[in-house]
Scaffold this motif. Sequence first.
Motif, PDB file in Angstrom:
ATOM      1  N   UNK A 155       0.858  -1.124   0.152  1.00  0.00           N
ATOM      2  CA  UNK A 155       0.181  -0.027   0.006  1.00  0.00           C
ATOM      3  C   UNK A 155       1.028   1.452   0.024  1.00  0.00           C
ATOM      4  N   UNK A 156       0.347   2.540   0.386  1.00  0.00           N
ATOM      5  CA  UNK A 156       1.028   3.696   0.232  1.00  0.00           C
ATOM      6  C   UNK A 156       0.580   4.490   1.305  1.00  0.00           C
ATOM      7  N   UNK A 157       1.798   5.222   1.832  1.00  0.00           N
ATOM      8  CA  UNK A 157       1.307   6.503   2.863  1.00  0.00           C
ATOM      9  C   UNK A 157       1.563   7.812   2.145  1.00  0.00           C
ATOM     10  N   UNK A 158       0.440   8.340   1.999  1.00  0.00           N
ATOM     11  CA  UNK A 158       0.593   9.882   1.195  1.00  0.00           C
ATOM     12  C   UNK A 158       0.513  10.825   2.366  1.00  0.00           C
ATOM     13  N   UNK A 159       1.589  11.477   2.184  1.00  0.00           N
ATOM     14  CA  UNK A 159       1.832  12.636   3.067  1.00  0.00           C
ATOM     15  C   UNK A 159       1.395  14.135   2.724  1.00  0.00           C
ATOM     16  N   UNK A 160       0.770  14.979   3.550  1.00  0.00           N
ATOM     17  CA  UNK A 160      -0.038  16.065   2.994  1.00  0.00           C
ATOM     18  C   UNK A 160       1.066  17.013   2.689  1.00  0.00           C
ATOM     19  N   UNK A 161       0.773  18.065   1.791  1.00  0.00           N
ATOM     20  CA  UNK A 161       1.588  18.987   1.066  1.00  0.00           C
ATOM     21  C   UNK A 161       1.837  20.029   2.089  1.00  0.00           C
ATOM     22  N   UNK A 162       2.293  19.721   3.348  1.00  0.00           N
ATOM     23  CA  UNK A 162       2.836  20.673   4.042  1.00  0.00           C
ATOM     24  C   UNK A 162       4.389  21.169   3.915  1.00  0.00           C
ATOM     25  N   UNK A 163       4.642  22.237   4.355  1.00  0.00           N
ATOM     26  CA  UNK A 163       5.954  23.266   4.214  1.00  0.00           C
ATOM     27  C   UNK A 163       6.758  22.201   4.332  1.00  0.00           C
ATOM     28  N   UNK A 164       8.003  21.960   3.610  1.00  0.00           N
ATOM     29  CA  UNK A 164       8.886  21.263   3.575  1.00  0.00           C
ATOM     30  C   UNK A 164       9.123  19.674   3.923  1.00  0.00           C
ATOM     31  N   UNK A 219       8.341   8.476  -3.821  1.00  0.00           N
ATOM     32  CA  UNK A 219       7.986   9.241  -5.061  1.00  0.00           C
ATOM     33  C   UNK A 219       7.317  10.422  -4.565  1.00  0.00           C
ATOM     34  N   UNK A 220       7.973  11.685  -4.529  1.00  0.00           N
ATOM     35  CA  UNK A 220       7.312  12.907  -4.006  1.00  0.00           C
ATOM     36  C   UNK A 220       7.057  12.489  -2.633  1.00  0.00           C
ATOM     37  N   UNK A 221       5.715  12.752  -2.267  1.00  0.00           N
ATOM     38  CA  UNK A 221       5.217  12.659  -1.104  1.00  0.00           C
ATOM     39  C   UNK A 221       4.478  11.366  -0.541  1.00  0.00           C
ATOM     40  N   UNK A 222       4.871  10.397  -1.459  1.00  0.00           N
ATOM     41  CA  UNK A 222       4.144   8.974  -1.376  1.00  0.00           C
ATOM     42  C   UNK A 222       5.062   7.869  -0.977  1.00  0.00           C
ATOM     43  N   UNK A 223       4.958   7.360  -0.086  1.00  0.00           N
ATOM     44  CA  UNK A 223       6.012   6.121   0.471  1.00  0.00           C
ATOM     45  C   UNK A 223       5.146   4.932   0.058  1.00  0.00           C
ATOM     46  N   UNK A 224       5.763   4.018  -0.655  1.00  0.00           N
ATOM     47  CA  UNK A 224       5.225   2.675  -1.027  1.00  0.00           C
ATOM     48  C   UNK A 224       5.831   1.763  -0.007  1.00  0.00           C
ATOM     49  N   UNK A 225       4.784   1.097   0.694  1.00  0.00           N
ATOM     50  CA  UNK A 225       5.225   0.192   1.770  1.00  0.00           C
ATOM     51  C   UNK A 225       4.761  -1.416   1.814  1.00  0.00           C
ATOM     52  N   UNK A 226       5.417  -2.315   2.408  1.00  0.00           N
ATOM     53  CA  UNK A 226       4.795  -3.596   2.298  1.00  0.00           C
ATOM     54  C   UNK A 226       4.525  -4.073   3.790  1.00  0.00           C
ATOM     55  N   UNK A 227       3.865  -5.195   3.801  1.00  0.00           N
ATOM     56  CA  UNK A 227       3.336  -5.895   4.915  1.00  0.00           C
ATOM     57  C   UNK A 227       2.403  -4.747   5.685  1.00  0.00           C
ATOM     58  N   UNK A 228       1.591  -4.143   5.021  1.00  0.00           N
ATOM     59  CA  UNK A 228       0.916  -2.832   5.429  1.00  0.00           C
ATOM     60  C   UNK A 228      -0.492  -3.659   6.106  1.00  0.00           C
ATOM     61  N   UNK A 229      -0.441  -3.405   7.537  1.00  0.00           N
ATOM     62  CA  UNK A 229      -1.737  -3.754   8.303  1.00  0.00           C
ATOM     63  C   UNK A 229      -2.762  -2.702   8.874  1.00  0.00           C
ATOM     64  N   UNK A 230      -2.624  -1.358   8.056  1.00  0.00           N
ATOM     65  CA  UNK A 230      -3.327  -0.426   8.588  1.00  0.00           C
ATOM     66  C   UNK A 230      -4.822  -0.367   7.575  1.00  0.00           C
ATOM     67  N   UNK A 231      -5.672   0.281   8.143  1.00  0.00           N
ATOM     68  CA  UNK A 231      -7.122   0.402   7.504  1.00  0.00           C
ATOM     69  C   UNK A 231      -7.070   1.359   6.502  1.00  0.00           C
ATOM     70  N   UNK A 232      -7.504   1.490   5.203  1.00  0.00           N
ATOM     71  CA  UNK A 232      -7.496   2.521   4.288  1.00  0.00           C
ATOM     72  C   UNK A 232      -8.161   3.853   4.953  1.00  0.00           C
TER      73      UNK A 232
END
Length: 274
Positions: free
Chosen positions: A49-58, A122-135
Amino acid sequence: MAGVTERDPAGEAGELGALTLRPIGVAHSPYQDRLSAPRQPRAARGVEGTLELFATSGIEHALEDLTSFRFIWVIFWFHQNKGFKPKVLPPRSQRRRGVLATRSPYRPNPIGLSALELIGIEGRVLSVRDLDLIDGTPILDIKPYVPYTDAIHSATNGWLDSASVPEDPIPDHEVEFAPRALEQLAFLAAHSIVIGPQVQDVLRLGPQPHPYRRIKPNGSAWVLAYKEWRIDFTFSGRSITVIGIHSGYRPSVLFASTGPELALHREFTERWGG
């Protein structure tokens, strides 16, 4: 925004008062609800899955050098969980345990922690494996997993080392649907109720009855409670067959009310029976 309040043993607000946390991003996961999500990364082995970070400063600068680590700690908020329970019944326990001696989401502050494999950024998106989090899970922080300090070889497993504690279930069961069950799933899907993949994920962990997964004996078969629906199944060895589905509402409730929220359950029951 998540508000966190420190409380003293009497339940009153502590001297620190309210602490304010702002999510830095959100998880995108194949798991849509708590029942279908695995309890920890080990049970989600290989799930990506992915972890998409918000477009905050820096934030892009904050991610620099993180790809030099293979694993990361992800700190998150149990956003679908409500309430605090001092004692809980964990999946591998036959008796209730203090919640702080478990990984249960019913915590004083619903904060979770998972060690995930980092595939890339890639940019602000982290691709991860063994993801156990709810969407949609809010991400609070990310830290590198550093083996020399995070892996404590002298650590113990606490009450999990007891001989009476069963092995942690892993998804190694085969699940198939009988023709009647497939017809019922198609009917529900036509009414925007898609539960087949989620039911399959739950049953792949095995048929063992436990309140955590809401599995109970039902005559010569077994029944899984999934949201408002009940899934009847049988099993032999590591093969599980879903033989049918029925409403979770009792007929006395289902047909005594004319509310639109029960209309689908009434139509389903009139067609296939209870």
